[in-house]
Design a protein around this motif. Sequence first.
Motif, PDB file in Angstrom:
ATOM      1  N   PHE A   1     -25.733   9.560 -73.536  1.00  0.00           N
ATOM      2  CA  PHE A   1     -25.855   9.417 -72.088  1.00  0.00           C
ATOM      3  C   PHE A   1     -26.989  10.263 -71.521  1.00  0.00           C
ATOM      4  O   PHE A   1     -27.438  10.028 -70.398  1.00  0.00           O
ATOM      5  CB  PHE A   1     -24.532   9.704 -71.360  1.00  0.00           C
TER       6      PHE A   1
ATOM      7  N   GLU B   1     -20.423   8.825 -66.997  1.00  0.00           N
ATOM      8  CA  GLU B   1     -19.519   7.775 -66.525  1.00  0.00           C
ATOM      9  C   GLU B   1     -19.971   6.388 -66.993  1.00  0.00           C
ATOM     10  O   GLU B   1     -19.136   5.538 -67.313  1.00  0.00           O
ATOM     11  CB  GLU B   1     -19.425   7.784 -64.997  1.00  0.00           C
ATOM     12  N   CYS B   2     -21.287   6.153 -67.015  1.00  0.00           N
ATOM     13  CA  CYS B   2     -21.802   4.853 -67.474  1.00  0.00           C
ATOM     14  C   CYS B   2     -21.375   4.573 -68.908  1.00  0.00           C
ATOM     15  O   CYS B   2     -20.980   3.444 -69.235  1.00  0.00           O
ATOM     16  CB  CYS B   2     -23.329   4.817 -67.375  1.00  0.00           C
TER      17      CYS B   2
ATOM     18  N   HIS C   1     -23.018  10.861 -63.654  1.00  0.00           N
ATOM     19  CA  HIS C   1     -23.089   9.394 -63.566  1.00  0.00           C
ATOM     20  C   HIS C   1     -23.437   8.792 -64.934  1.00  0.00           C
ATOM     21  O   HIS C   1     -22.848   7.783 -65.336  1.00  0.00           O
ATOM     22  CB  HIS C   1     -24.123   8.979 -62.519  1.00  0.00           C
ATOM     23  N   ALA C   2     -24.369   9.404 -65.640  1.00  0.00           N
ATOM     24  CA  ALA C   2     -24.751   8.927 -66.969  1.00  0.00           C
ATOM     25  C   ALA C   2     -23.551   8.956 -67.917  1.00  0.00           C
ATOM     26  O   ALA C   2     -23.314   8.010 -68.675  1.00  0.00           O
ATOM     27  CB  ALA C   2     -25.907   9.763 -67.517  1.00  0.00           C
TER      28      ALA C   2
ATOM     29  N   LYS D   1     -28.877   7.765 -68.718  1.00  0.00           N
ATOM     30  CA  LYS D   1     -28.415   6.397 -68.505  1.00  0.00           C
ATOM     31  C   LYS D   1     -28.048   6.253 -67.029  1.00  0.00           C
ATOM     32  O   LYS D   1     -27.579   7.204 -66.406  1.00  0.00           O
ATOM     33  CB  LYS D   1     -27.211   6.100 -69.389  1.00  0.00           C
ATOM     34  N   CYS D   2     -28.255   5.055 -66.464  1.00  0.00           N
ATOM     35  CA  CYS D   2     -28.023   4.873 -65.034  1.00  0.00           C
ATOM     36  C   CYS D   2     -27.743   3.407 -64.733  1.00  0.00           C
ATOM     37  O   CYS D   2     -28.305   2.520 -65.377  1.00  0.00           O
ATOM     38  CB  CYS D   2     -29.265   5.343 -64.266  1.00  0.00           C
ATOM     39  N   GLU D   3     -26.891   3.151 -63.753  1.00  0.00           N
ATOM     40  CA  GLU D   3     -26.676   1.785 -63.276  1.00  0.00           C
ATOM     41  C   GLU D   3     -27.992   1.258 -62.725  1.00  0.00           C
ATOM     42  O   GLU D   3     -28.715   1.986 -62.038  1.00  0.00           O
ATOM     43  CB  GLU D   3     -25.603   1.766 -62.186  1.00  0.00           C
TER      44      GLU D   3
ATOM     45  N   ALA E   1     -17.483   4.111 -69.121  1.00  0.00           N
ATOM     46  CA  ALA E   1     -17.064   2.807 -68.592  1.00  0.00           C
ATOM     47  C   ALA E   1     -17.095   1.719 -69.661  1.00  0.00           C
ATOM     48  O   ALA E   1     -16.342   0.748 -69.568  1.00  0.00           O
ATOM     49  CB  ALA E   1     -17.947   2.412 -67.414  1.00  0.00           C
TER      50      ALA E   1
ATOM     51  N   HIS F   1     -32.721   0.693 -67.284  1.00  0.00           N
ATOM     52  CA  HIS F   1     -31.527   1.351 -66.755  1.00  0.00           C
ATOM     53  C   HIS F   1     -31.403   2.793 -67.265  1.00  0.00           C
ATOM     54  O   HIS F   1     -30.373   3.416 -67.108  1.00  0.00           O
ATOM     55  CB  HIS F   1     -30.275   0.545 -67.084  1.00  0.00           C
ATOM     56  N   TRP F   2     -32.471   3.305 -67.844  1.00  0.00           N
ATOM     57  CA  TRP F   2     -32.567   4.706 -68.228  1.00  0.00           C
ATOM     58  C   TRP F   2     -33.675   5.333 -67.382  1.00  0.00           C
ATOM     59  O   TRP F   2     -34.738   4.732 -67.217  1.00  0.00           O
ATOM     60  CB  TRP F   2     -32.929   4.849 -69.708  1.00  0.00           C
TER      61      TRP F   2
END
Length: 125
Positions: free
Chosen positions: A36, A103-104, A100-101, A53-55, A107, A79-80
Motif C-alpha cells: 500500500f 484501506e484501499c 487511505h492507501a 495506493k489511492c482511489e 477493501a 491509481h498510485w
Amino acid sequence: MAPEDLVAFALTLPETAEEEPYGPRRPVFKVGGSIFAMLAAATKDHPEQVTLKCEPDLALHLREQYEGVRSWYEGRRWHWLTVPLDGAMPIEELTDMVAHAWECVVAGLPPATRDRLHRLRPHRR
C-alpha cells in the motif's frame, strides 16, 4: 513529514509489514501481502518521496490540489500517487493518505480478513 515519521505511522496500522524487496532505503509497506506504500530515498533528481495506493477519483483530486503530487509512472498505475516528502503537504493530509492507501488494500481482502483488520484499527477518521 520526515520519512521516519511516515514509517512510524504506517507501522501503527494493523498487521502492516515492512520489507525491502527493492533494496536498502526503499522500504515497502504491506497488509494482507499487498503493497500500500513505498518509500524512496532522495536522489539528485527528487527529494525523499512516498508512493501510495489511492482511489482513482481521490488521486485526481489530490494531483489537482497539490503541485508536487503526481501519478506513479504517467499513463500507468494512475491509481498510485507519488508524494515528495519536502514539507509542502500538511502532515495530517499525508497521514490520511497513508491510512487511505492501507484501506484501499484492506477493501480488496476477503471479508473475514477485512472485518478483523477493521476491528483491530481503533481510530479511523
